[in-house]
Design a protein around this motif. Structure first.
Motif, mmCIF file in Angstrom:
data_model
loop_
_atom_site.group_PDB
_atom_site.id
_atom_site.type_symbol
_atom_site.label_atom_id
_atom_site.label_comp_id
_atom_site.label_asym_id
_atom_site.label_seq_id
_atom_site.Cartn_x
_atom_site.Cartn_y
_atom_site.Cartn_z
ATOM 1 N N ILE A 241 0.845 -1.200 0.000
ATOM 2 C CA ILE A 241 0.000 0.000 0.000
ATOM 3 C C ILE A 241 0.883 1.255 0.000
ATOM 4 O O ILE A 241 0.616 2.221 -0.723
ATOM 5 N N GLU A 242 1.963 1.198 0.760
ATOM 6 C CA GLU A 242 2.929 2.309 0.776
ATOM 7 C C GLU A 242 3.459 2.571 -0.640
ATOM 8 O O GLU A 242 3.512 3.719 -1.099
ATOM 9 N N ASN A 250 -0.971 1.133 -9.875
ATOM 10 C CA ASN A 250 -2.211 0.378 -9.678
ATOM 11 C C ASN A 250 -1.862 -0.871 -8.873
ATOM 12 O O ASN A 250 -0.749 -1.389 -8.981
ATOM 13 N N PRO A 251 -2.858 -1.385 -8.115
ATOM 14 C CA PRO A 251 -2.569 -2.577 -7.307
ATOM 15 C C PRO A 251 -1.957 -3.723 -8.108
ATOM 16 O O PRO A 251 -1.039 -4.398 -7.633
ATOM 17 N N GLU A 252 -2.418 -3.907 -9.367
ATOM 18 C CA GLU A 252 -1.912 -5.060 -10.132
ATOM 19 C C GLU A 252 -0.461 -4.884 -10.593
ATOM 20 O O GLU A 252 0.158 -5.833 -11.093
ATOM 21 N N GLN A 253 0.090 -3.690 -10.416
ATOM 22 C CA GLN A 253 1.502 -3.470 -10.781
ATOM 23 C C GLN A 253 2.454 -3.816 -9.633
ATOM 24 O O GLN A 253 3.656 -3.608 -9.761
ATOM 25 N N ILE A 254 1.908 -4.285 -8.522
ATOM 26 C CA ILE A 254 2.755 -4.522 -7.343
ATOM 27 C C ILE A 254 2.798 -6.015 -7.019
ATOM 28 O O ILE A 254 1.771 -6.624 -6.719
ATOM 29 N N GLN A 255 3.995 -6.594 -7.109
ATOM 30 C CA GLN A 255 4.151 -8.035 -6.872
ATOM 31 C C GLN A 255 5.079 -8.245 -5.677
ATOM 32 O O GLN A 255 6.012 -7.476 -5.466
ATOM 33 N N ALA A 329 -4.279 -7.633 3.476
ATOM 34 C CA ALA A 329 -3.717 -6.357 3.018
ATOM 35 C C ALA A 329 -3.909 -6.197 1.505
ATOM 36 O O ALA A 329 -4.148 -5.089 1.020
ATOM 37 N N MET A 330 -3.825 -7.305 0.771
ATOM 38 C CA MET A 330 -4.064 -7.221 -0.679
ATOM 39 C C MET A 330 -5.519 -6.827 -0.951
ATOM 40 O O MET A 330 -5.804 -6.050 -1.860
ATOM 41 N N ASP A 331 -6.459 -7.372 -0.149
ATOM 42 C CA ASP A 331 -7.869 -6.957 -0.275
ATOM 43 C C ASP A 331 -8.006 -5.465 -0.030
ATOM 44 O O ASP A 331 -8.696 -4.758 -0.769
ATOM 45 N N ALA A 332 -7.360 -5.012 1.036
ATOM 46 C CA ALA A 332 -7.450 -3.584 1.387
ATOM 47 C C ALA A 332 -6.853 -2.732 0.264
ATOM 48 O O ALA A 332 -7.413 -1.702 -0.113
ATOM 49 N N LEU A 333 -5.737 -3.186 -0.284
ATOM 50 C CA LEU A 333 -5.099 -2.461 -1.389
ATOM 51 C C LEU A 333 -6.050 -2.391 -2.590
ATOM 52 O O LEU A 333 -6.229 -1.339 -3.205
ATOM 53 N N ASN A 334 -6.684 -3.523 -2.925
ATOM 54 C CA ASN A 334 -7.561 -3.569 -4.104
ATOM 55 C C ASN A 334 -8.827 -2.751 -3.913
ATOM 56 O O ASN A 334 -9.260 -2.058 -4.811
ATOM 57 N N LYS A 335 -9.429 -2.843 -2.724
ATOM 58 C CA LYS A 335 -10.697 -2.134 -2.504
ATOM 59 C C LYS A 335 -10.463 -0.661 -2.187
ATOM 60 O O LYS A 335 -11.289 0.184 -2.507
ATOM 61 N N GLY A 336 -9.393 -0.328 -1.556
ATOM 62 C CA GLY A 336 -9.042 1.075 -1.283
ATOM 63 C C GLY A 336 -9.976 1.714 -0.274
ATOM 64 O O GLY A 336 -10.410 1.067 0.676
ATOM 65 N N GLY A 337 -10.295 2.995 -0.502
ATOM 66 C CA GLY A 337 -11.149 3.751 0.424
ATOM 67 C C GLY A 337 -10.546 3.760 1.822
ATOM 68 O O GLY A 337 -9.333 3.913 1.994
ATOM 69 N N MET A 343 -7.804 -1.560 8.447
ATOM 70 C CA MET A 343 -6.914 -2.710 8.633
ATOM 71 C C MET A 343 -5.704 -2.324 9.488
ATOM 72 O O MET A 343 -5.311 -3.057 10.408
ATOM 73 N N ASN A 344 -5.131 -1.161 9.190
ATOM 74 C CA ASN A 344 -3.950 -0.722 9.930
ATOM 75 C C ASN A 344 -4.253 -0.548 11.419
ATOM 76 O O ASN A 344 -3.477 -0.984 12.278
ATOM 77 N N ALA A 345 -5.406 0.061 11.724
ATOM 78 C CA ALA A 345 -5.770 0.294 13.129
ATOM 79 C C ALA A 345 -5.968 -1.043 13.846
ATOM 80 O O ALA A 345 -5.455 -1.238 14.961
ATOM 81 N N ALA A 346 -6.687 -1.956 13.209
ATOM 82 C CA ALA A 346 -6.933 -3.264 13.835
ATOM 83 C C ALA A 346 -5.611 -3.992 14.042
ATOM 84 O O ALA A 346 -5.388 -4.638 15.078
#
Ligand code: NAD
Ligand code: MG
Length: 403
Positions: A241-242, A250-255, A329-337, A343-346
């Motif tokens: 995410i950073e 874009n999320p799909e550019q990050i492996q 974290a990948m879900d959070a990255l893809n969905k955004g907002g 996720m970070n707080a939890a």
């Protein structure tokens, strides 16, 4: 954004020219990054001066650092420690402040050129926002800042012509690979991960893992929170995410690739298929030094990597079924907002509880997952809504654990 980031980097307030020191505000000076940054500064005293030192509650070390580096200002986060710090520094000219608000106020002052943001967690966000609003360059170690509100941080940085220079080793590697590539599109980036102390382990092993064991990282010696994040692979999720915000991807550019030796710190693949990597022994002083001195490279005597001595570099897929935090974290990255902020707080609450032996290793993932389902999704949050989402997620996660 990549172009803007690298262009703006030329605008660091004080160039590192001979006879001209860059004034550093070190937020989080008593931590692992903070202490290593002071070593770098001590070794290059003609290039850097320390203007600000801050810590939360390790007042003994803060006082020792202040007496040695003679900054203009120190801030102790915990107000109960104010008197002790004030008295210890009473024979000096150093100004002493205390409390959360003071951290923000000092970040808004004009006495420094570059903030090294090395506070851990969400607590580092507001001082970084203030530094950027104040037109100050930021060397960013505090990845949680970008996880929580990366869109707003990077937008404000561009508006204020403020360079945000990564300190995280993977992002420093990518940043270094991008120097000279301003006009060239990134196809993808490959973030390397050591895999942490439990690489190759399965859930039936992880369920019994204790705090002391999880705190033993094979390659890096870091603060407690990031060490646990490295053991769960949440750290790599935060780093995806950073990277998304730092380099406008874009999320799909990050492996993510597991590379247990931690010699390749990360890679960039361009449109022609060419891959650039940045390599070296795992030592955070190098990315810290690079960020403090950017755009210059300064000499040092850190140990060098020897290809003949360590001649095997290996790579493998992350095990998302075992290390479920990375999948979350990948879900959070893809969905955004607001989902990354939630996720970070939890995660901060879950790690805090794990470090106090209140939950077991695998429970951390359940707390994060349940909190991500519970807090209402906001697709394009305002800064206020990010703060509120953080608060709601913290309360819900703490209730789950009965903290
Ligand atoms: P650490 O726990 O060793 O130090 C944290 C610092 O922040 C300390 O100075 C502490 O006093 C201060 N702090 C903590 N809570 C605070 C609060 N509520 N208010 C004000 N100050 C507070 O952490 P670290 O390992 O140095 O990590 C710092 C940041 O850098 C983290 O975001 C981490 O993810 C990132 N990072 C660290 C490393 C590493 O090698 N340690 C590598 C990459 C990125
Ligand atoms: Mg890292």
């Amino acid at each position: 954004m990549k172009e803007q980031l690298l262009n703006k980097s030329a605008a660091i307030n004080t160039p590192l020219a001979d006879g001209c020191t860059r004034r550093i505000a070190l937020f989080g000076s008593t931590g692992s990054i903070g202490r290593q940054a002071l070593e770098v500064i001590a070794g290059n005293s003609s290039l850097f001066s320390v203007e600000v030192l801050t810590a939360y509650n390790n007042e003994e070390l803060l006082i020792e650092q202040a007496l040695r580096f003679n900054p203009n200002i120190v801030v102790i986060g915990d107000e109960k420690k104010y008197q002790k710090v004030k008295e210890a520094l009473s024979a000096t000219e150093i100004k002493v402040f205390a409390g959360e608000k003071a951290l923000e106020e000092v970040a808004s002052m004009d006495c420094y050129d570059l903030m090294l943001a090395a506070i851990v967690g969400y607590a580092g966000l507001r001082p970084v926002l203030r530094a950027i609003g104040n037109g100050k360059s930021v060397a960013l170690a505090n990845k949680e800042t970008l996880v929580v509100a990366g869109d707003i941080i990077m937008r404000k940085a561009v508006e204020n012509r403020v360079p945000v220079i990564p300190v995280d080793s993977e992002h420093s590697a990518i940043f270094q690979c991008l120097v000279g590539e301003m006009r060239n599109k990134i196809e993808k980036i490959i973030l390397t991960a050591s895999g942490g102390p439990f690489l190759g382990r399965k859930p039936n092993y992880l369920v019994n893992v204790k705090r002391e064991h999880a705190l033993q990282h094979p390659n890096w010696n870091m603060g407690a929170k990031i060490t646990i994040d490295s053991a769960t692979l949440m750290n790599k999720g935060l780093e995806m995410i950073e990277a998304r915000w730092l380099f406008n991807l874009n999320p799909e550019q990050i492996q993510v690739v597991i590379h247990p030796q931690s010699i390749i710190h990360s890679m960039v693949q361009f449109e022609d298929g060419s891959i650039k990597a940045q390599m070296g022994l795992p030592d955070m002083k190098l990315p810290i030094q690079y960020a403090l001195a950017f755009p210059r490279r300064i000499p040092n005597t850190f140990p060098r990597y020897d290809f003949k001595k360590y001649n095997t570099l290996t790579f493998e897929e992350p095990d998302l079924r075992t290390f479920r935090n990375l999948g979350l974290a990948m879900d959070a990255l893809n969905k955004g907002g607001n989902l990354p902020a939630v996720m970070n707080a939890a995660n901060e609450i879950a790690v805090y509880a794990f470090l106090r032996n209140r939950v077991n290793f695998l429970d951390m993932t359940d707390v994060i997952e349940k909190t991500m389902h519970k807090v209402s999704f906001i697709p394009s949050p305002t800064l206020e809504e990010y703060f509120e989402s953080d608060g709601m997620a913290r309360n819900y996660a703490a209730d789950l654990i009965k903290l």
